[in-house]
Design a protein around this motif. Structure first.
Motif, PDB file in Angstrom:
ATOM      1  N   ALA A  99      11.235   1.980   0.239  1.00 24.54           N
ATOM      2  CA  ALA A  99      10.451   2.490  -0.886  1.00 24.54           C
ATOM      3  C   ALA A  99      10.247   3.994  -0.777  1.00 24.54           C
ATOM      4  O   ALA A  99      10.299   4.718  -1.779  1.00 24.54           O
ATOM      5  CB  ALA A  99       9.099   1.775  -0.945  1.00 24.54           C
ATOM      6  N   VAL A 100      10.038   4.481   0.450  1.00 21.69           N
ATOM      7  CA  VAL A 100       9.845   5.915   0.678  1.00 21.69           C
ATOM      8  C   VAL A 100      11.114   6.692   0.350  1.00 21.69           C
ATOM      9  O   VAL A 100      11.074   7.752  -0.299  1.00 21.69           O
ATOM     10  CB  VAL A 100       9.402   6.173   2.138  1.00 21.69           C
ATOM     11  CG1 VAL A 100       9.360   7.670   2.431  1.00 21.69           C
ATOM     12  CG2 VAL A 100       8.035   5.555   2.394  1.00 21.69           C
ATOM     13  N   ILE A 101      12.259   6.181   0.758  1.00 21.08           N
ATOM     14  CA  ILE A 101      13.534   6.848   0.485  1.00 21.08           C
ATOM     15  C   ILE A 101      13.840   6.826  -1.005  1.00 21.08           C
ATOM     16  O   ILE A 101      14.321   7.808  -1.579  1.00 21.08           O
ATOM     17  CB  ILE A 101      14.665   6.181   1.293  1.00 21.08           C
ATOM     18  CG1 ILE A 101      14.454   6.439   2.786  1.00 21.08           C
ATOM     19  CG2 ILE A 101      16.028   6.712   0.853  1.00 21.08           C
ATOM     20  CD1 ILE A 101      15.411   5.680   3.686  1.00 21.08           C
ATOM     21  N   ALA A 102      13.527   5.701  -1.660  1.00 22.62           N
ATOM     22  CA  ALA A 102      13.746   5.606  -3.107  1.00 22.62           C
ATOM     23  C   ALA A 102      12.885   6.623  -3.848  1.00 22.62           C
ATOM     24  O   ALA A 102      13.338   7.240  -4.822  1.00 22.62           O
ATOM     25  CB  ALA A 102      13.438   4.189  -3.583  1.00 22.62           C
ATOM     26  N   LYS A 126       8.036  -2.689   7.923  1.00 23.53           N
ATOM     27  CA  LYS A 126       8.228  -1.239   8.034  1.00 23.53           C
ATOM     28  C   LYS A 126       9.563  -0.826   7.424  1.00 23.53           C
ATOM     29  O   LYS A 126       9.669   0.252   6.809  1.00 23.53           O
ATOM     30  CB  LYS A 126       8.152  -0.805   9.501  1.00 23.53           C
ATOM     31  CG  LYS A 126       6.791  -0.998  10.144  1.00 23.53           C
ATOM     32  CD  LYS A 126       5.687  -0.237   9.427  1.00 23.53           C
ATOM     33  CE  LYS A 126       5.702   1.242   9.708  1.00 23.53           C
ATOM     34  NZ  LYS A 126       4.524   1.965   9.142  1.00 23.53           N
ATOM     35  N   TYR A 127      10.573  -1.660   7.562  1.00 21.34           N
ATOM     36  CA  TYR A 127      11.873  -1.370   6.961  1.00 21.34           C
ATOM     37  C   TYR A 127      11.775  -1.383   5.433  1.00 21.34           C
ATOM     38  O   TYR A 127      12.310  -0.491   4.759  1.00 21.34           O
ATOM     39  CB  TYR A 127      12.906  -2.391   7.434  1.00 21.34           C
ATOM     40  CG  TYR A 127      14.235  -2.293   6.719  1.00 21.34           C
ATOM     41  CD1 TYR A 127      15.040  -1.159   6.867  1.00 21.34           C
ATOM     42  CD2 TYR A 127      14.694  -3.330   5.905  1.00 21.34           C
ATOM     43  CE1 TYR A 127      16.270  -1.063   6.214  1.00 21.34           C
ATOM     44  CE2 TYR A 127      15.906  -3.241   5.257  1.00 21.34           C
ATOM     45  CZ  TYR A 127      16.688  -2.113   5.406  1.00 21.34           C
ATOM     46  OH  TYR A 127      17.894  -2.025   4.752  1.00 21.34           O
ATOM     47  N   ALA A 152       0.829  -1.207   0.000  1.00 22.97           N
ATOM     48  CA  ALA A 152       0.000   0.000   0.000  1.00 22.97           C
ATOM     49  C   ALA A 152       0.864   1.258   0.000  1.00 22.97           C
ATOM     50  O   ALA A 152       0.518   2.262  -0.638  1.00 22.97           O
ATOM     51  CB  ALA A 152      -0.934   0.010   1.204  1.00 22.97           C
ATOM     52  N   THR A 153       1.984   1.215   0.709  1.00 23.90           N
ATOM     53  CA  THR A 153       2.902   2.360   0.712  1.00 23.90           C
ATOM     54  C   THR A 153       3.429   2.615  -0.689  1.00 23.90           C
ATOM     55  O   THR A 153       3.494   3.763  -1.151  1.00 23.90           O
ATOM     56  CB  THR A 153       4.070   2.108   1.685  1.00 23.90           C
ATOM     57  OG1 THR A 153       3.549   1.896   3.000  1.00 23.90           O
ATOM     58  CG2 THR A 153       5.022   3.298   1.704  1.00 23.90           C
ATOM     59  N   LYS A 154       3.797   1.554  -1.394  1.00 25.41           N
ATOM     60  CA  LYS A 154       4.290   1.695  -2.763  1.00 25.41           C
ATOM     61  C   LYS A 154       3.202   2.236  -3.690  1.00 25.41           C
ATOM     62  O   LYS A 154       3.477   3.056  -4.570  1.00 25.41           O
ATOM     63  CB  LYS A 154       4.802   0.344  -3.272  1.00 25.41           C
ATOM     64  CG  LYS A 154       6.069  -0.133  -2.580  1.00 25.41           C
ATOM     65  CD  LYS A 154       6.519  -1.477  -3.134  1.00 25.41           C
ATOM     66  CE  LYS A 154       7.818  -1.933  -2.462  1.00 25.41           C
ATOM     67  NZ  LYS A 154       8.261  -3.265  -2.978  1.00 25.41           N
ATOM     68  N   LEU A 157       2.898   5.943  -3.026  1.00 28.98           N
ATOM     69  CA  LEU A 157       4.069   6.649  -3.567  1.00 28.98           C
ATOM     70  C   LEU A 157       3.959   6.785  -5.081  1.00 28.98           C
ATOM     71  O   LEU A 157       4.303   7.829  -5.654  1.00 28.98           O
ATOM     72  CB  LEU A 157       5.349   5.910  -3.197  1.00 28.98           C
ATOM     73  CG  LEU A 157       5.772   5.985  -1.731  1.00 28.98           C
ATOM     74  CD1 LEU A 157       6.865   4.967  -1.442  1.00 28.98           C
ATOM     75  CD2 LEU A 157       6.252   7.396  -1.378  1.00 28.98           C
ATOM     76  N   ASN A 158       3.463   5.742  -5.732  1.00 30.03           N
ATOM     77  CA  ASN A 158       3.269   5.799  -7.181  1.00 30.03           C
ATOM     78  C   ASN A 158       2.221   6.833  -7.540  1.00 30.03           C
ATOM     79  O   ASN A 158       2.393   7.618  -8.491  1.00 30.03           O
ATOM     80  CB  ASN A 158       2.856   4.419  -7.694  1.00 30.03           C
ATOM     81  CG  ASN A 158       2.746   4.376  -9.204  1.00 30.03           C
ATOM     82  OD1 ASN A 158       3.690   4.692  -9.931  1.00 30.03           O
ATOM     83  ND2 ASN A 158       1.586   3.945  -9.688  1.00 30.03           N
TER      84      ASN A 158
END
Length: 347
Positions: free
Chosen positions: A175-178, A169-170, A116-118, A121-122
């Motif tokens: 993905a967030v940093i990328a 979470k890691y 879901a985070t990815k 981000l997309n």
């Protein structure tokens, strides 16, 4: 010159918030709604229980602000969730996560915490979102062993001390940093164990439920704790003043579990824990609880991961954010402020 309501609304900063019915999300939602310059879109499941959220707004004497929420029904575990999101959003604050130390929940944690985070981000990249705030966890800093001191620069070490939750979470953090490296300004905060008004049947709310029942045993473990109001302020502060693409530890104090449960029990009028539970006893405890949970068909109260953490000595350095003048609420004060909420809504 006269300006109508639609004109004023168009000038407002549009923020998409996930996890708005949870512990952190509900407090961020409240803080955002207090800002007249924001228009908040809150994502929730269609059949989400809003009772805890309503209790919270009533507790803080802000019940009328509930009318200002722009609800969006969507399931983060679905690959199609981006289809229901607004087309114009300035910022995203992603608080939604499955917090569990039960290995059986790994699949759903993978879907919500990572996938879901990815997806968000997309969506942020394609929609031109200017800022993406992410509520991570100190768990994403990894576990070196049964003890350790951590900073934002602590490197992940793959070993058996890392929980399934910490792994998800890691991976989400990566993905967030990328995404930050690819043009989306992302801001990460790593809260410790979060204490504050919430549903006491979920996540760290169970600390208060345990204190209300009373607990006789204690371990020698220690962890980082933080007031939920500080997490909300910290996330908003980092998105305004912090550096993108970086972690920011949000831990008010590193406190022994015995101290936490003693304070909770005293506030609820119960005897504080007084019997030491050595490591071998907690190891036996989670095994027995696993058998009991299988027989009763309910989630275990104590797992291998929580038993291990109960004996670890973990410390966290919050100097990165406090050096900017950010002040944390003492954990004893956090407990004193929160217990009356639980007495009012859960007794």
């Amino acid at each position: 010159m006269f300006k109508d309501a639609k004109f004023d609304e168009a000038l407002k900063r549009k923020i998409l918030l996930t996890g708005a019915t949870g512990l952190v999300g509900s407090h961020i939602l409240l803080d955002l709604l207090k800002q007249n310059a924001t228009l908040v879109y809150a994502l929730k499941r269609e059949k989400s229980d809003l009772s805890a959220l309503k209790n919270l707004f009533e507790w803080y004497d802000c019940y009328p602000l509930l009318e200002n929420i722009n609800w969006i029904n969507g399931d983060l575990s679905s690959n199609t969730v981006s289809e229901v999101l607004p087309t114009e959003i300035d910022e995203i604050i992603h608080t939604a996560a499955v917090v569990s130390f039960n290995p059986d929940d790994y699949e759903v944690m993978n879907k919500v915490n990572i996938n879901a985070t990815k997806t968000l981000l997309n969506y942020a990249s394609k929609s031109g979102v200017s800022k993406f705030g992410f509520i991570s966890s100190i768990a994403a800093l990894g576990r070196m062993d049964a003890s350790g001191r951590y900073t934002e620069n602590s490197e992940w070490v793959e070993n058996d001390s890392n929980s399934y939750y910490s792994k998800t979470k890691y991976e989400a953090e990566k993905a967030v940093i990328a995404a930050n490296n690819n043009g989306v300004n992302t801001y990460i905060v790593n809260p410790g164990v979060i204490l504050g008004p919430c549903d006491w049947n979920k996540s760290s709310g169970t600390f208060f439920r345990t204190g209300a029942k009373g607990i006789a045993f204690y371990t020698k473990g220690q962890n980082g704790f933080v007031d939920v109001r500080d997490v909300s302020r910290g996330m908003l502060d980092v998105m305004k003043n912090g550096s993108s693409g970086e972690r920011h530890i949000l831990v008010g104090e590193s406190v022994p579990y015995r101290k936490i449960f003693s304070d909770l029990c005293v506030q609820f009028g119960k005897k504080p824990p007084r019997i030491y539970s050595p490591k071998w006893l907690t190891e036996l405890g989670w095994r027995l609880d696993k058998v009991k949970s299988k027989l009763k068909g309910v989630p275990p109260t104590l797992t291998e991961e929580t038993a291990r953490n109960a004996n670890g000595i973990f410390e966290y350095d919050n100097a990165k954010i406090t050096s900017r003048g950010f002040e944390f609420t003492p954990i004893t004060q956090s407990i004193e402020d929160s217990v009356p909420f639980f007495k009012q809504y859960y007794f």
